[in-house]
Design a protein around this motif. Structure first.
Motif, PDB file in Angstrom:
ATOM      1  N   ALA A   1     -46.647 -55.144  15.677  1.00 31.95           N
ATOM      2  CA  ALA A   1     -45.532 -55.617  14.865  1.00 31.95           C
ATOM      3  C   ALA A   1     -46.024 -56.604  13.812  1.00 31.95           C
ATOM      4  CB  ALA A   1     -44.482 -56.278  15.759  1.00 31.95           C
ATOM      5  N   SER A   2     -45.216 -56.786  12.772  1.00 30.44           N
ATOM      6  CA  SER A   2     -45.645 -57.638  11.658  1.00 30.44           C
ATOM      7  C   SER A   2     -45.896 -59.072  12.088  1.00 30.44           C
ATOM      8  CB  SER A   2     -44.593 -57.599  10.548  1.00 30.44           C
ATOM      9  OG  SER A   2     -43.328 -58.030  11.037  1.00 30.44           O
ATOM     10  N   GLU A   3     -45.164 -59.558  13.098  1.00 26.01           N
ATOM     11  CA  GLU A   3     -45.346 -60.938  13.543  1.00 26.01           C
ATOM     12  C   GLU A   3     -46.267 -61.037  14.753  1.00 26.01           C
ATOM     13  OE1 GLU A   3     -42.075 -59.231  16.032  1.00 26.01           O
ATOM     14  OE2 GLU A   3     -42.693 -59.148  13.923  1.00 26.01           O
ATOM     15  N   GLY A   4     -46.782 -59.882  15.234  1.00 24.46           N
ATOM     16  CA  GLY A   4     -47.572 -59.887  16.461  1.00 24.46           C
ATOM     17  C   GLY A   4     -48.853 -60.676  16.376  1.00 24.46           C
ATOM     18  N   TYR A   5     -49.604 -60.487  15.274  1.00 27.10           N
ATOM     19  CA  TYR A   5     -50.897 -61.159  15.179  1.00 27.10           C
ATOM     20  C   TYR A   5     -50.738 -62.673  15.122  1.00 27.10           C
ATOM     21  CZ  TYR A   5     -50.127 -61.749  10.133  1.00 27.10           C
ATOM     22  OH  TYR A   5     -49.622 -62.105   8.904  1.00 27.10           O
ATOM     23  N   GLY A   6     -49.628 -63.157  14.538  1.00 26.09           N
ATOM     24  CA  GLY A   6     -49.393 -64.595  14.499  1.00 26.09           C
ATOM     25  C   GLY A   6     -49.208 -65.166  15.893  1.00 26.09           C
ATOM     26  N   LYS A   7     -48.537 -64.405  16.759  1.00 27.25           N
ATOM     27  CA  LYS A   7     -48.354 -64.849  18.141  1.00 27.25           C
ATOM     28  C   LYS A   7     -49.670 -64.829  18.898  1.00 27.25           C
ATOM     29  CE  LYS A   7     -43.518 -63.336  18.395  1.00 27.25           C
ATOM     30  NZ  LYS A   7     -42.552 -62.412  19.056  1.00 27.25           N
ATOM     31  N   VAL A   8     -50.518 -63.834  18.615  1.00 22.49           N
ATOM     32  CA  VAL A   8     -51.840 -63.784  19.244  1.00 22.49           C
ATOM     33  C   VAL A   8     -52.688 -64.959  18.784  1.00 22.49           C
ATOM     34  CG1 VAL A   8     -53.978 -62.457  19.452  1.00 22.49           C
ATOM     35  CG2 VAL A   8     -51.777 -61.284  19.547  1.00 22.49           C
TER      36      VAL A   8
END
Length: 295
Positions: free
Chosen positions: A200-207
Protein backbone atom coordinates in the motif's frame (compact mmCIF):
# COMPACT_ATOMS: atom_id res chain seq x y z
CA UNK A 1 8.62 1.26 -11.05
CA UNK A 2 7.36 2.06 -14.52
CA UNK A 3 7.35 -1.59 -15.59
CA UNK A 4 6.32 -4.24 -13.04
CA UNK A 5 9.04 -6.68 -12.10
CA UNK A 6 8.63 -10.22 -13.36
CA UNK A 7 10.24 -13.04 -11.39
CA UNK A 8 10.53 -15.41 -14.35
CA UNK A 9 12.26 -12.71 -16.39
CA UNK A 10 14.68 -12.11 -13.52
CA UNK A 11 15.47 -15.84 -13.37
CA UNK A 12 16.04 -15.91 -17.12
CA UNK A 13 18.41 -12.93 -16.90
CA UNK A 14 20.20 -14.52 -13.96
CA UNK A 15 20.74 -17.77 -15.88
CA UNK A 16 22.07 -15.87 -18.90
CA UNK A 17 24.58 -14.02 -16.73
CA UNK A 18 25.71 -17.25 -15.08
CA UNK A 19 26.12 -18.93 -18.49
CA UNK A 20 28.37 -16.10 -19.72
CA UNK A 21 30.28 -16.13 -16.40
CA UNK A 22 29.30 -12.58 -15.54
CA UNK A 23 27.86 -13.99 -12.30
CA UNK A 24 29.44 -16.59 -10.03
CA UNK A 25 26.92 -19.26 -9.03
CA UNK A 26 27.34 -22.98 -8.41
CA UNK A 27 25.49 -25.89 -6.85
CA UNK A 28 25.54 -25.82 -3.08
CA UNK A 29 25.44 -28.39 -0.31
CA UNK A 30 23.06 -27.76 2.58
CA UNK A 31 23.50 -29.21 6.06
CA UNK A 32 20.91 -28.80 8.80
CA UNK A 33 21.97 -28.54 12.41
CA UNK A 34 20.36 -27.60 15.69
CA UNK A 35 22.24 -26.22 18.68
CA UNK A 36 20.27 -26.17 21.95
CA UNK A 37 17.01 -25.38 20.19
CA UNK A 38 18.37 -22.93 17.61
CA UNK A 39 17.98 -24.32 14.07
CA UNK A 40 20.58 -23.61 11.40
CA UNK A 41 21.11 -24.39 7.73
CA UNK A 42 24.68 -24.29 6.47
CA UNK A 43 24.97 -23.64 2.73
CA UNK A 44 28.35 -24.55 1.24
CA UNK A 45 29.32 -23.41 -2.25
CA UNK A 46 32.52 -22.32 -4.01
CA UNK A 47 30.61 -19.47 -5.69
CA UNK A 48 31.52 -17.08 -2.87
CA UNK A 49 35.25 -17.88 -2.98
CA UNK A 50 36.02 -14.93 -5.26
CA UNK A 51 33.71 -12.55 -3.42
CA UNK A 52 35.65 -9.42 -2.34
CA UNK A 53 35.89 -8.75 1.38
CA UNK A 54 35.75 -5.47 3.22
CA UNK A 55 38.50 -3.20 1.95
CA UNK A 56 39.34 -5.34 -1.10
CA UNK A 57 39.49 -3.42 -4.37
CA UNK A 58 37.00 -4.00 -7.16
CA UNK A 59 38.41 -6.61 -9.52
CA UNK A 60 40.95 -4.82 -11.72
CA UNK A 61 41.41 -1.82 -9.42
CA UNK A 62 44.41 -3.50 -7.83
CA UNK A 63 46.44 -3.31 -11.05
CA UNK A 64 48.59 -0.14 -10.79
CA UNK A 65 49.47 -0.37 -14.49
CA UNK A 66 45.89 -0.50 -15.76
CA UNK A 67 45.07 2.39 -18.09
CA UNK A 68 41.35 2.08 -17.40
CA UNK A 69 39.51 1.11 -14.25
CA UNK A 70 36.58 -1.32 -14.13
CA UNK A 71 33.19 0.32 -14.37
CA UNK A 72 31.14 0.53 -11.20
CA UNK A 73 27.59 1.61 -10.39
CA UNK A 74 28.48 5.30 -10.18
CA UNK A 75 31.62 7.34 -9.44
CA UNK A 76 31.44 6.68 -5.71
CA UNK A 77 30.65 2.98 -6.00
CA UNK A 78 32.91 0.05 -5.17
CA UNK A 79 30.50 -2.49 -6.67
CA UNK A 80 31.61 -3.60 -10.11
CA UNK A 81 29.32 -3.18 -13.13
CA UNK A 82 31.05 -5.56 -15.51
CA UNK A 83 28.03 -6.38 -17.68
CA UNK A 84 25.05 -4.22 -18.75
CA UNK A 85 22.78 -7.18 -18.08
CA UNK A 86 23.39 -6.88 -14.33
CA UNK A 87 21.00 -3.93 -14.09
CA UNK A 88 17.39 -5.10 -13.83
CA UNK A 89 15.41 -1.98 -12.97
CA UNK A 90 15.37 1.43 -11.34
CA UNK A 91 13.22 1.38 -8.22
CA UNK A 92 11.31 4.52 -7.17
CA UNK A 93 14.04 6.68 -8.74
CA UNK A 94 16.28 6.14 -5.70
CA UNK A 95 17.64 2.61 -6.09
CA UNK A 96 19.00 0.22 -8.69
CA UNK A 97 17.98 -3.43 -8.65
CA UNK A 98 20.92 -5.45 -9.95
CA UNK A 99 22.03 -9.07 -9.99
CA UNK A 100 24.65 -9.88 -7.37
CA UNK A 101 27.87 -11.13 -8.99
CA UNK A 102 28.59 -13.61 -6.17
CA UNK A 103 25.58 -15.78 -5.42
CA UNK A 104 24.64 -18.54 -3.02
CA UNK A 105 21.05 -18.60 -4.28
CA UNK A 106 19.15 -18.34 -7.58
CA UNK A 107 18.52 -15.48 -7.91
CA UNK A 108 20.40 -13.18 -5.55
CA UNK A 109 19.89 -9.45 -6.05
CA UNK A 110 21.28 -6.16 -4.78
CA UNK A 111 19.27 -3.02 -4.17
CA UNK A 112 21.82 -0.21 -4.54
CA UNK A 113 21.30 3.46 -3.79
CA UNK A 114 21.30 5.44 -7.04
CA UNK A 115 23.50 7.93 -5.18
CA UNK A 116 26.75 5.97 -5.31
CA UNK A 117 28.28 8.04 -2.49
CA UNK A 118 25.85 6.70 0.11
CA UNK A 119 27.64 4.38 2.52
CA UNK A 120 26.96 1.02 4.11
CA UNK A 121 27.71 2.34 7.59
CA UNK A 122 24.52 4.45 7.47
CA UNK A 123 21.25 3.36 8.99
CA UNK A 124 18.42 2.66 6.56
CA UNK A 125 16.30 5.63 5.56
CA UNK A 126 12.72 5.85 4.39
CA UNK A 127 13.72 5.61 0.72
CA UNK A 128 15.67 2.39 1.34
CA UNK A 129 12.63 0.79 2.92
CA UNK A 130 10.29 2.19 0.28
CA UNK A 131 12.41 0.48 -2.38
CA UNK A 132 12.60 -2.74 -0.36
CA UNK A 133 8.82 -2.83 0.15
CA UNK A 134 8.25 -2.08 -3.54
CA UNK A 135 10.37 -5.06 -4.62
CA UNK A 136 8.79 -7.42 -2.08
CA UNK A 137 5.34 -6.28 -3.21
CA UNK A 138 6.07 -6.50 -6.95
CA UNK A 139 7.50 -10.00 -6.57
CA UNK A 140 4.90 -10.97 -4.01
CA UNK A 141 4.08 -14.33 -5.55
CA UNK A 142 7.52 -15.58 -4.48
CA UNK A 143 8.79 -16.07 -0.91
CA UNK A 144 11.57 -13.48 -0.69
CA UNK A 145 13.21 -11.47 2.05
CA UNK A 146 15.34 -8.35 2.17
CA UNK A 147 18.43 -8.04 4.35
CA UNK A 148 20.83 -5.26 5.29
CA UNK A 149 24.32 -5.65 6.72
CA UNK A 150 25.23 -2.31 8.27
CA UNK A 151 28.95 -1.76 7.79
CA UNK A 152 31.89 -4.17 8.10
CA UNK A 153 31.01 -5.23 11.66
CA UNK A 154 27.57 -6.18 10.35
CA UNK A 155 29.08 -8.41 7.68
CA UNK A 156 29.17 -5.99 4.73
CA UNK A 157 31.97 -6.36 2.18
CA UNK A 158 31.28 -3.23 0.08
CA UNK A 159 30.94 0.45 1.00
CA UNK A 160 28.30 1.51 -1.56
CA UNK A 161 25.03 1.35 0.37
CA UNK A 162 22.97 -1.67 -0.62
CA UNK A 163 20.36 -4.11 0.58
CA UNK A 164 20.02 -7.67 -0.69
CA UNK A 165 16.95 -9.49 -1.99
CA UNK A 166 17.03 -13.26 -1.57
CA UNK A 167 14.86 -16.37 -1.70
CA UNK A 168 13.36 -16.68 1.76
CA UNK A 169 14.71 -19.58 3.85
CA UNK A 170 12.04 -22.14 4.74
CA UNK A 171 12.55 -21.63 8.47
CA UNK A 172 13.43 -18.42 10.30
CA UNK A 173 12.82 -18.26 14.03
CA UNK A 174 10.51 -15.18 13.94
CA UNK A 175 8.14 -17.10 11.63
CA UNK A 176 6.89 -19.08 14.61
CA UNK A 177 5.00 -16.70 16.88
CA UNK A 178 5.44 -19.00 19.84
CA UNK A 179 9.17 -19.60 19.42
CA UNK A 180 11.20 -20.16 22.56
CA UNK A 181 13.01 -16.87 23.15
CA UNK A 182 15.73 -18.56 25.21
CA UNK A 183 16.70 -20.63 22.17
CA UNK A 184 18.02 -17.48 20.44
CA UNK A 185 21.62 -16.92 21.61
CA UNK A 186 21.78 -13.18 20.85
CA UNK A 187 19.79 -10.04 21.54
CA UNK A 188 17.32 -9.04 18.85
CA UNK A 189 14.51 -6.52 18.40
CA UNK A 190 11.49 -7.78 16.50
CA UNK A 191 8.26 -6.22 15.30
CA UNK A 192 5.40 -8.08 13.60
CA UNK A 193 3.74 -6.13 10.78
CA UNK A 194 0.22 -7.44 11.36
CA UNK A 195 -1.57 -4.26 10.32
CA UNK A 196 0.87 -3.21 7.60
CA UNK A 197 0.33 -3.80 3.90
CA UNK A 198 3.77 -3.19 2.44
CA UNK A 199 2.24 -2.89 -1.03
CA UNK A 200 0.00 0.00 0.00
CA UNK A 201 1.05 3.60 -0.54
CA UNK A 202 1.48 4.20 3.20
CA UNK A 203 2.96 0.77 3.95
CA UNK A 204 6.63 1.60 3.61
CA UNK A 205 6.25 4.55 5.98
CA UNK A 206 4.91 2.22 8.66
CA UNK A 207 7.79 -0.19 8.05
CA UNK A 208 10.27 2.68 8.37
CA UNK A 209 8.61 3.77 11.61
CA UNK A 210 8.90 0.22 12.95
CA UNK A 211 12.58 0.05 11.94
CA UNK A 212 13.50 3.36 13.56
CA UNK A 213 11.69 2.32 16.76
CA UNK A 214 13.56 -1.00 16.84
CA UNK A 215 16.88 0.73 16.20
CA UNK A 216 16.22 3.15 19.08
CA UNK A 217 15.24 0.25 21.35
CA UNK A 218 18.45 -1.60 20.47
CA UNK A 219 20.64 1.41 21.16
CA UNK A 220 18.93 2.18 24.45
CA UNK A 221 19.21 -1.44 25.59
CA UNK A 222 22.95 -1.28 24.97
CA UNK A 223 23.43 2.02 26.77
CA UNK A 224 23.76 4.11 23.60
CA UNK A 225 21.96 7.40 23.09
CA UNK A 226 19.09 6.57 20.69
CA UNK A 227 19.58 9.96 19.02
CA UNK A 228 23.26 9.28 18.31
CA UNK A 229 24.21 9.28 14.64
CA UNK A 230 27.48 7.43 15.23
CA UNK A 231 27.99 4.17 13.35
CA UNK A 232 25.84 1.50 14.98
CA UNK A 233 26.58 -1.92 13.44
CA UNK A 234 23.49 -4.07 13.03
CA UNK A 235 21.70 -6.49 10.77
CA UNK A 236 18.18 -6.10 9.41
CA UNK A 237 15.84 -8.65 7.85
CA UNK A 238 12.47 -7.74 6.38
CA UNK A 239 9.64 -9.97 5.18
CA UNK A 240 6.00 -9.11 4.69
CA UNK A 241 5.10 -10.33 8.16
CA UNK A 242 7.92 -8.91 10.32
CA UNK A 243 11.09 -6.87 10.58
CA UNK A 244 14.02 -7.61 12.89
CA UNK A 245 17.07 -5.61 14.02
CA UNK A 246 20.08 -7.48 15.41
CA UNK A 247 22.83 -5.31 16.94
CA UNK A 248 26.39 -6.47 16.25
CA UNK A 249 29.50 -6.10 18.36
CA UNK A 250 32.00 -8.05 16.24
CA UNK A 251 32.72 -8.92 12.63
CA UNK A 252 34.11 -12.34 13.57
CA UNK A 253 34.51 -14.84 16.37
CA UNK A 254 37.69 -16.90 16.18
CA UNK A 255 37.84 -16.09 12.48
CA UNK A 256 34.21 -17.07 11.83
CA UNK A 257 31.95 -14.49 10.21
CA UNK A 258 28.24 -14.19 9.41
CA UNK A 259 25.88 -11.71 7.79
CA UNK A 260 22.18 -11.06 8.49
CA UNK A 261 20.94 -14.43 7.15
CA UNK A 262 23.68 -16.15 9.13
CA UNK A 263 22.47 -14.54 12.34
CA UNK A 264 19.00 -15.91 11.54
CA UNK A 265 20.39 -19.38 10.95
CA UNK A 266 21.08 -19.40 7.19
CA UNK A 267 24.87 -19.58 7.15
CA UNK A 268 26.87 -19.19 3.93
CA UNK A 269 30.21 -20.98 3.63
CA UNK A 270 32.74 -21.72 0.91
CA UNK A 271 34.13 -25.03 2.19
CA UNK A 272 33.57 -28.05 4.41
CA UNK A 273 36.48 -26.83 6.51
CA UNK A 274 34.53 -23.71 7.44
CA UNK A 275 31.59 -25.88 8.50
CA UNK A 276 33.87 -27.96 10.73
CA UNK A 277 35.13 -24.76 12.33
CA UNK A 278 31.56 -23.70 13.11
CA UNK A 279 30.93 -27.08 14.75
CA UNK A 280 34.17 -26.95 16.71
CA UNK A 281 33.57 -23.48 18.15
CA UNK A 282 29.81 -24.00 18.47
CA UNK A 283 27.10 -22.08 16.58
CA UNK A 284 25.56 -20.58 19.71
CA UNK A 285 28.93 -19.28 20.89
CA UNK A 286 29.65 -17.80 17.45
CA UNK A 287 26.31 -16.04 17.13
CA UNK A 288 26.36 -14.73 20.70
CA UNK A 289 29.83 -13.29 20.08
CA UNK A 290 28.95 -11.72 16.74
CA UNK A 291 25.90 -10.12 18.30
CA UNK A 292 25.27 -9.46 21.98
CA UNK A 293 24.59 -12.51 24.17
CA UNK A 294 20.96 -12.91 25.15
CA UNK A 295 20.15 -11.98 28.72
Amino acid sequence: MATPLNYESILSRFDELVAKKAVFYADRKTIQLEDAGFALEFHISPSLTKKPQDGDPVSGHEDPHATTKPECFGPGSDIGNSDPGLLLATIRGTHLLVVNKFCMFRPQLLLLTSDSYRRQREALDVHDLEAACAVLSELGERPLFVIYNCGPVGGASRQHKHLQVLPRPPRLFPDERGFEEKSVPFRYFLRYLDVVDIGASEGYGKVFKAYTALLAEAKQALGIDPASEEYFPHNVALVKEWIIVIPRQSADVEGITANAPGMLGSVWLTSDEQFEQWKQVGPRKVLAGLGYPSI
